[in-house]
Design a protein around this motif. Sequence first.
Motif, mmCIF file in Angstrom:
data_model
loop_
_atom_site.group_PDB
_atom_site.id
_atom_site.type_symbol
_atom_site.label_atom_id
_atom_site.label_comp_id
_atom_site.label_asym_id
_atom_site.label_seq_id
_atom_site.Cartn_x
_atom_site.Cartn_y
_atom_site.Cartn_z
ATOM 1 N N ARG A 135 0.810 -1.213 0.000
ATOM 2 C CA ARG A 135 0.000 0.000 0.000
ATOM 3 C C ARG A 135 0.843 1.262 0.000
ATOM 4 N NH1 ARG A 135 -5.118 0.807 2.029
ATOM 5 N NH2 ARG A 135 -4.686 2.810 1.059
ATOM 6 N N LEU A 136 1.973 1.244 0.696
ATOM 7 C CA LEU A 136 2.740 2.474 0.914
ATOM 8 C C LEU A 136 4.149 2.388 0.347
ATOM 9 C CD1 LEU A 136 1.708 3.038 4.659
ATOM 10 C CD2 LEU A 136 0.699 4.092 2.624
ATOM 11 N N TYR A 137 4.334 1.588 -0.707
ATOM 12 C CA TYR A 137 5.690 1.407 -1.239
ATOM 13 C C TYR A 137 6.277 2.701 -1.801
ATOM 14 C CZ TYR A 137 3.791 1.546 -5.982
ATOM 15 O OH TYR A 137 3.194 1.943 -7.139
ATOM 16 N N ASP A 138 5.425 3.649 -2.191
ATOM 17 C CA ASP A 138 5.915 4.887 -2.782
ATOM 18 C C ASP A 138 6.099 6.006 -1.758
ATOM 19 O OD1 ASP A 138 3.251 5.031 -2.257
ATOM 20 O OD2 ASP A 138 2.730 6.201 -4.044
ATOM 21 N N ASP A 139 5.871 5.711 -0.483
ATOM 22 C CA ASP A 139 6.012 6.723 0.575
ATOM 23 C C ASP A 139 6.710 6.060 1.765
ATOM 24 O OD1 ASP A 139 5.810 8.668 2.499
ATOM 25 O OD2 ASP A 139 3.753 9.231 1.990
ATOM 26 N N ARG A 140 8.039 6.082 1.771
ATOM 27 C CA ARG A 140 8.794 5.343 2.780
ATOM 28 C C ARG A 140 8.567 5.874 4.187
ATOM 29 N NH1 ARG A 140 14.771 3.783 0.361
ATOM 30 N NH2 ARG A 140 14.005 2.499 -1.371
ATOM 31 N N ARG A 141 8.447 7.178 4.336
ATOM 32 C CA ARG A 141 8.239 7.732 5.677
ATOM 33 C C ARG A 141 6.917 7.255 6.258
ATOM 34 N NH1 ARG A 141 10.257 14.044 6.025
ATOM 35 N NH2 ARG A 141 12.485 13.635 5.691
ATOM 36 N N ARG A 142 5.868 7.296 5.452
ATOM 37 C CA ARG A 142 4.568 6.840 5.934
ATOM 38 C C ARG A 142 4.585 5.333 6.182
ATOM 39 N NH1 ARG A 142 -0.824 7.217 3.107
ATOM 40 N NH2 ARG A 142 0.392 7.728 1.260
ATOM 41 N N LEU A 143 5.323 4.598 5.369
ATOM 42 C CA LEU A 143 5.435 3.150 5.565
ATOM 43 C C LEU A 143 6.118 2.834 6.888
ATOM 44 C CD1 LEU A 143 5.250 0.214 4.657
ATOM 45 C CD2 LEU A 143 7.355 0.553 3.343
ATOM 46 N N LEU A 144 7.239 3.517 7.169
ATOM 47 C CA LEU A 144 7.934 3.283 8.442
ATOM 48 C C LEU A 144 7.065 3.671 9.623
ATOM 49 C CD1 LEU A 144 11.525 4.509 7.487
ATOM 50 C CD2 LEU A 144 10.723 2.158 7.768
ATOM 51 N N TRP A 145 6.321 4.773 9.486
ATOM 52 C CA TRP A 145 5.403 5.205 10.550
ATOM 53 C C TRP A 145 4.334 4.149 10.806
ATOM 54 C CZ3 TRP A 145 0.122 6.435 9.800
ATOM 55 C CH2 TRP A 145 -0.526 7.013 10.898
ATOM 56 N N ALA A 146 3.742 3.621 9.728
ATOM 57 C CA ALA A 146 2.696 2.621 9.873
ATOM 58 C C ALA A 146 3.245 1.310 10.445
ATOM 59 C CB ALA A 146 2.021 2.363 8.517
ATOM 60 N N LEU A 147 4.413 0.888 9.979
ATOM 61 C CA LEU A 147 5.010 -0.349 10.491
ATOM 62 C C LEU A 147 5.366 -0.222 11.968
ATOM 63 C CD1 LEU A 147 7.340 -1.434 7.546
ATOM 64 C CD2 LEU A 147 5.223 -2.538 8.299
ATOM 65 N N ALA A 148 5.857 0.945 12.371
ATOM 66 C CA ALA A 148 6.209 1.150 13.772
ATOM 67 C C ALA A 148 4.980 1.019 14.667
ATOM 68 C CB ALA A 148 6.863 2.521 13.950
ATOM 69 N N LEU A 149 3.863 1.614 14.269
ATOM 70 C CA LEU A 149 2.644 1.526 15.067
ATOM 71 C C LEU A 149 2.087 0.108 15.068
ATOM 72 C CD1 LEU A 149 0.879 4.838 13.995
ATOM 73 C CD2 LEU A 149 1.926 4.334 16.211
ATOM 74 N N LEU A 150 2.116 -0.558 13.922
ATOM 75 C CA LEU A 150 1.560 -1.904 13.820
ATOM 76 C C LEU A 150 2.360 -2.904 14.646
ATOM 77 C CD1 LEU A 150 -0.509 -3.770 12.173
ATOM 78 C CD2 LEU A 150 1.476 -4.246 10.726
ATOM 79 N N LEU A 151 3.679 -2.813 14.585
ATOM 80 C CA LEU A 151 4.535 -3.815 15.223
ATOM 81 C C LEU A 151 4.872 -3.498 16.669
ATOM 82 C CD1 LEU A 151 6.987 -4.585 12.290
ATOM 83 C CD2 LEU A 151 4.967 -5.871 12.997
ATOM 84 N N LEU A 152 4.560 -2.280 17.129
ATOM 85 C CA LEU A 152 4.874 -1.924 18.514
ATOM 86 C C LEU A 152 4.215 -2.879 19.513
ATOM 87 C CD1 LEU A 152 6.234 0.025 20.485
ATOM 88 C CD2 LEU A 152 4.171 1.443 20.386
ATOM 89 N N PRO A 153 2.885 -3.152 19.428
ATOM 90 C CA PRO A 153 2.297 -4.111 20.372
ATOM 91 C C PRO A 153 2.895 -5.511 20.248
ATOM 92 C CG PRO A 153 0.584 -2.828 19.276
ATOM 93 C CD PRO A 153 1.859 -2.573 18.544
ATOM 94 N N VAL A 154 3.235 -5.917 19.018
ATOM 95 C CA VAL A 154 3.823 -7.242 18.823
ATOM 96 C C VAL A 154 5.175 -7.332 19.520
ATOM 97 C CG1 VAL A 154 4.622 -8.917 17.102
ATOM 98 C CG2 VAL A 154 2.608 -7.499 16.622
ATOM 99 N N LEU A 155 5.982 -6.285 19.388
ATOM 100 C CA LEU A 155 7.309 -6.293 20.007
ATOM 101 C C LEU A 155 7.216 -6.216 21.528
ATOM 102 C CD1 LEU A 155 9.199 -3.933 17.523
ATOM 103 C CD2 LEU A 155 9.357 -6.416 17.690
ATOM 104 N N LEU A 156 6.242 -5.479 22.034
ATOM 105 C CA LEU A 156 6.134 -5.312 23.487
ATOM 106 C C LEU A 156 5.495 -6.527 24.158
ATOM 107 C CD1 LEU A 156 4.987 -1.576 23.808
ATOM 108 C CD2 LEU A 156 7.260 -2.538 24.235
ATOM 109 N N LEU A 157 4.534 -7.162 23.508
ATOM 110 C CA LEU A 157 3.768 -8.232 24.152
ATOM 111 C C LEU A 157 4.201 -9.632 23.738
ATOM 112 C CD1 LEU A 157 0.187 -6.680 23.924
ATOM 113 C CD2 LEU A 157 1.710 -6.728 25.905
ATOM 114 N N ALA A 158 4.341 -9.866 22.448
ATOM 115 C CA ALA A 158 4.597 -11.225 21.967
ATOM 116 C C ALA A 158 6.084 -11.555 21.879
ATOM 117 C CB ALA A 158 3.931 -11.425 20.601
ATOM 118 N N ALA A 159 6.886 -10.601 21.430
ATOM 119 C CA ALA A 159 8.303 -10.892 21.219
ATOM 120 C C ALA A 159 9.014 -11.385 22.483
ATOM 121 C CB ALA A 159 9.016 -9.663 20.650
#
Length: 231
Positions: A135-159
């Motif tokens: 979805r965001l391959y043409d906007d790296r900043r927005r992609l990194l922002w979205a990935l950070a929010l999406l993976l934050l709970p995974v890294l804090l709880l599951a990892a």
Amino acid sequence: YLLGALQMPHNPEMQTAATWARYASLLLGMLAVAAAWRVSRLLLPPGWALFVVLIFAFNPVLMRGFAVAGNDSAALVLGALAVWGLLRMISAPLYRTPRTARRLLLVGLALALGALSKASLLVFAVAAVMLLAVRLYDDRRRLLWALALLLLPVLLLAAPWYGWNAIQHGDPFGTNPHLEMPWAFVPARPVWEALRAEFSILPSIWLDIGLPHQAIAPGLWARAVPLTAAL
């Protein structure tokens, strides 16, 4: 703690704990049906969505899973919620707004709790990352922002849980104990054997109730008649 009820069936404390766990599993089953309805409505018109949910809700294997204490009910709920969130991410714009941030965090929370319920749900996290990358391959900043929010709970709880398993047991996903069970398949099997087994596995997923060595398997009429009538 709850599995001790199987070894000490006359222990009132264990019986009480297992009973409440079964109540929780039943509630999670209801939530799973509701989540399946939301997913179906995103993809199908109301009539077909209801048909899909009825097939889901009255699957005997799932009904049995909703009636016993286990992790399957939680995995179904959280998996369905994660799929619902991913489908919403496909259709909705992903601008850097508080609403999008909340949605990404909630999907990440469902992914994290789902991964704690069952390791197989980690595949949804992989799917979510791939979806955002497309979805965001043409906007790296927005992609990194979205990935950070999406993976934050995974890294804090599951990892931490998977990391602890890797350190303590050398097996982050718990596959070795699973394969050591008497009912587990041999890891490497010829393709033709796997294809041949599908003809018995698929009906058992739909109607056989119980563990493999104690399964109650209805006749062909019980498989064919309900599906034919529904269609």
